[in-house]
Design a protein around this motif. Structure first.
Motif, PDB file in Angstrom:
ATOM      1  N   SER A 159      30.155  29.466  54.180  1.00  0.00           N
ATOM      2  CA  SER A 159      29.051  29.706  53.238  1.00  0.00           C
ATOM      3  C   SER A 159      28.082  28.519  53.194  1.00  0.00           C
ATOM      4  O   SER A 159      26.934  28.683  52.777  1.00  0.00           O
ATOM      5  CB  SER A 159      29.592  29.992  51.836  1.00  0.00           C
ATOM      6  OG  SER A 159      30.005  28.802  51.189  1.00  0.00           O
ATOM      7  N   LEU A 160      28.512  27.336  53.612  1.00  0.00           N
ATOM      8  CA  LEU A 160      27.648  26.158  53.628  1.00  0.00           C
ATOM      9  C   LEU A 160      26.626  26.210  54.756  1.00  0.00           C
ATOM     10  O   LEU A 160      25.642  25.487  54.741  1.00  0.00           O
ATOM     11  CB  LEU A 160      28.492  24.885  53.750  1.00  0.00           C
ATOM     12  CG  LEU A 160      29.492  24.652  52.625  1.00  0.00           C
ATOM     13  CD1 LEU A 160      30.382  23.444  52.944  1.00  0.00           C
ATOM     14  CD2 LEU A 160      28.788  24.466  51.296  1.00  0.00           C
ATOM     15  N   ASN A 161      26.878  27.040  55.775  1.00  0.00           N
ATOM     16  CA  ASN A 161      25.996  27.205  56.928  1.00  0.00           C
ATOM     17  C   ASN A 161      25.620  25.849  57.548  1.00  0.00           C
ATOM     18  O   ASN A 161      24.447  25.550  57.776  1.00  0.00           O
ATOM     19  CB  ASN A 161      24.747  28.009  56.558  1.00  0.00           C
ATOM     20  CG  ASN A 161      24.025  28.523  57.777  1.00  0.00           C
ATOM     21  OD1 ASN A 161      24.624  28.733  58.837  1.00  0.00           O
ATOM     22  ND2 ASN A 161      22.730  28.732  57.660  1.00  0.00           N
ATOM     23  N   ALA A 162      26.625  25.041  57.798  1.00  0.00           N
ATOM     24  CA  ALA A 162      26.415  23.691  58.347  1.00  0.00           C
ATOM     25  C   ALA A 162      25.891  23.758  59.775  1.00  0.00           C
ATOM     26  O   ALA A 162      26.258  24.647  60.540  1.00  0.00           O
ATOM     27  CB  ALA A 162      27.725  22.921  58.331  1.00  0.00           C
ATOM     28  N   ASP A 163      25.028  22.798  60.110  1.00  0.00           N
ATOM     29  CA  ASP A 163      24.622  22.605  61.500  1.00  0.00           C
ATOM     30  C   ASP A 163      25.576  21.635  62.186  1.00  0.00           C
ATOM     31  O   ASP A 163      25.906  21.798  63.346  1.00  0.00           O
ATOM     32  CB  ASP A 163      23.198  22.054  61.564  1.00  0.00           C
ATOM     33  CG  ASP A 163      22.177  23.038  61.005  1.00  0.00           C
ATOM     34  OD1 ASP A 163      22.231  24.224  61.381  1.00  0.00           O
ATOM     35  OD2 ASP A 163      21.344  22.629  60.182  1.00  0.00           O
ATOM     36  N   VAL A 164      26.006  20.617  61.427  1.00  0.00           N
ATOM     37  CA  VAL A 164      26.946  19.616  61.923  1.00  0.00           C
ATOM     38  C   VAL A 164      27.997  19.401  60.840  1.00  0.00           C
ATOM     39  O   VAL A 164      27.655  19.284  59.665  1.00  0.00           O
ATOM     40  CB  VAL A 164      26.246  18.262  62.225  1.00  0.00           C
ATOM     41  CG1 VAL A 164      27.244  17.225  62.714  1.00  0.00           C
ATOM     42  CG2 VAL A 164      25.119  18.444  63.229  1.00  0.00           C
ATOM     43  N   ALA A 165      29.265  19.361  61.236  1.00  0.00           N
ATOM     44  CA  ALA A 165      30.346  19.103  60.286  1.00  0.00           C
ATOM     45  C   ALA A 165      31.235  18.000  60.830  1.00  0.00           C
ATOM     46  O   ALA A 165      31.603  18.020  62.002  1.00  0.00           O
ATOM     47  CB  ALA A 165      31.165  20.366  60.046  1.00  0.00           C
ATOM     48  N   ILE A 166      31.548  17.042  59.966  1.00  0.00           N
ATOM     49  CA  ILE A 166      32.485  15.973  60.307  1.00  0.00           C
ATOM     50  C   ILE A 166      33.675  16.164  59.382  1.00  0.00           C
ATOM     51  O   ILE A 166      33.535  16.056  58.163  1.00  0.00           O
ATOM     52  CB  ILE A 166      31.863  14.580  60.117  1.00  0.00           C
ATOM     53  CG1 ILE A 166      30.647  14.441  61.045  1.00  0.00           C
ATOM     54  CG2 ILE A 166      32.870  13.472  60.411  1.00  0.00           C
ATOM     55  CD1 ILE A 166      29.373  14.237  60.338  1.00  0.00           C
ATOM     56  N   ILE A 167      34.829  16.509  59.961  1.00  0.00           N
ATOM     57  CA  ILE A 167      35.970  16.904  59.145  1.00  0.00           C
ATOM     58  C   ILE A 167      37.223  16.129  59.539  1.00  0.00           C
ATOM     59  O   ILE A 167      37.792  16.351  60.608  1.00  0.00           O
ATOM     60  CB  ILE A 167      36.231  18.421  59.271  1.00  0.00           C
ATOM     61  CG1 ILE A 167      34.960  19.207  58.960  1.00  0.00           C
ATOM     62  CG2 ILE A 167      37.376  18.830  58.351  1.00  0.00           C
ATOM     63  CD1 ILE A 167      35.085  20.694  59.152  1.00  0.00           C
ATOM     64  N   PRO A 168      37.675  15.209  58.661  1.00  0.00           N
ATOM     65  CA  PRO A 168      38.967  14.564  58.875  1.00  0.00           C
ATOM     66  C   PRO A 168      40.096  15.523  58.514  1.00  0.00           C
ATOM     67  O   PRO A 168      39.886  16.496  57.787  1.00  0.00           O
ATOM     68  CB  PRO A 168      38.958  13.375  57.919  1.00  0.00           C
ATOM     69  CG  PRO A 168      37.599  13.315  57.325  1.00  0.00           C
ATOM     70  CD  PRO A 168      36.943  14.632  57.562  1.00  0.00           C
ATOM     71  N   GLU A 169      41.273  15.253  59.004  1.00  0.00           N
ATOM     72  CA  GLU A 169      42.488  16.021  58.714  1.00  0.00           C
ATOM     73  C   GLU A 169      42.391  17.483  59.144  1.00  0.00           C
ATOM     74  O   GLU A 169      42.941  18.374  58.508  1.00  0.00           O
ATOM     75  CB  GLU A 169      42.849  15.957  57.221  1.00  0.00           C
ATOM     76  CG  GLU A 169      43.266  14.592  56.757  1.00  0.00           C
ATOM     77  CD  GLU A 169      43.870  14.612  55.366  1.00  0.00           C
ATOM     78  OE1 GLU A 169      44.313  15.669  54.896  1.00  0.00           O
ATOM     79  OE2 GLU A 169      43.901  13.537  54.746  1.00  0.00           O
ATOM     80  N   ILE A 170      41.700  17.738  60.239  1.00  0.00           N
ATOM     81  CA  ILE A 170      41.611  19.115  60.731  1.00  0.00           C
ATOM     82  C   ILE A 170      42.447  19.253  61.998  1.00  0.00           C
ATOM     83  O   ILE A 170      42.467  18.361  62.844  1.00  0.00           O
ATOM     84  CB  ILE A 170      40.143  19.540  60.973  1.00  0.00           C
ATOM     85  CG1 ILE A 170      40.058  21.040  61.216  1.00  0.00           C
ATOM     86  CG2 ILE A 170      39.497  18.744  62.087  1.00  0.00           C
ATOM     87  CD1 ILE A 170      38.677  21.615  61.057  1.00  0.00           C
ATOM     88  N   ARG A 171      43.147  20.353  62.090  1.00  0.00           N
ATOM     89  CA  ARG A 171      43.905  20.649  63.310  1.00  0.00           C
ATOM     90  C   ARG A 171      42.938  21.216  64.348  1.00  0.00           C
ATOM     91  O   ARG A 171      42.011  21.948  64.015  1.00  0.00           O
ATOM     92  CB  ARG A 171      45.012  21.650  63.006  1.00  0.00           C
ATOM     93  CG  ARG A 171      46.134  21.054  62.205  1.00  0.00           C
ATOM     94  CD  ARG A 171      47.216  22.097  61.927  1.00  0.00           C
ATOM     95  NE  ARG A 171      48.371  21.484  61.321  1.00  0.00           N
ATOM     96  CZ  ARG A 171      48.489  21.234  60.008  1.00  0.00           C
ATOM     97  NH1 ARG A 171      47.513  21.560  59.191  1.00  0.00           N
ATOM     98  NH2 ARG A 171      49.579  20.661  59.536  1.00  0.00           N
ATOM     99  N   GLU A 172      43.188  20.889  65.603  1.00  0.00           N
ATOM    100  CA  GLU A 172      42.298  21.372  66.663  1.00  0.00           C
ATOM    101  C   GLU A 172      42.233  22.897  66.677  1.00  0.00           C
ATOM    102  O   GLU A 172      41.164  23.478  66.842  1.00  0.00           O
ATOM    103  CB  GLU A 172      42.754  20.835  68.019  1.00  0.00           C
ATOM    104  CG  GLU A 172      41.772  21.101  69.128  1.00  0.00           C
ATOM    105  CD  GLU A 172      42.146  20.405  70.413  1.00  0.00           C
ATOM    106  OE1 GLU A 172      41.242  20.197  71.224  1.00  0.00           O
ATOM    107  OE2 GLU A 172      43.330  20.068  70.617  1.00  0.00           O
ATOM    108  N   ALA A 173      43.356  23.566  66.457  1.00  0.00           N
ATOM    109  CA  ALA A 173      43.376  25.035  66.443  1.00  0.00           C
ATOM    110  C   ALA A 173      42.504  25.584  65.319  1.00  0.00           C
ATOM    111  O   ALA A 173      41.803  26.586  65.497  1.00  0.00           O
ATOM    112  CB  ALA A 173      44.803  25.542  66.301  1.00  0.00           C
TER     113      ALA A 173
END
Length: 97
Positions: A23-37
């Motif tokens: 819903s944020l409709n991001a163009d770029v996201a930087i996300i720590p603690e995310i699994r590659e899958a």
């Protein structure tokens, strides 16, 4: 341009978080603690992902994800920095490091 930096505990691992993120409709996201899958499940236009976890199995790491035609290209990095992802983000004539 919409840039989202979200330290979401366990990195978008459930449908509610994924729905909210979309819903944020991001163009770029930087996300720590995310699994590659989980990153791949968001279907980004490009993804740079790395982890410093030494545990086997589903590792969490740092992800740079792009959407809406933006592309992330990884730049060379110094191995002394554990989770440091230098990148160029570009779309058409827009480009930044």
């Amino acid at each position: 341009m919409r840039i989202v930096s979200w330290n979401c505990y366990q990195g978008l691992a459930n449908a509610e978080k994924i729905k909210y993120f979309k819903s944020l409709n991001a163009d770029v996201a930087i996300i720590p603690e995310i699994r590659e899958a989980n990153s791949n499940a968001l279907k980004p236009d490009s993804l740079i992902w790395d982890t410093n976890s030494r545990k086997p199995g589903s590792k969490m790491g740092l992800g740079i994800l792009t959407f809406n035609g933006f592309i992330a290209t990884e730049l060379p990095r110094h191995s002394a920095f554990e989770l440091y992802l230098p990148a160029v983000i570009s779309k058409g004539k827009i480009s930044f490091n």
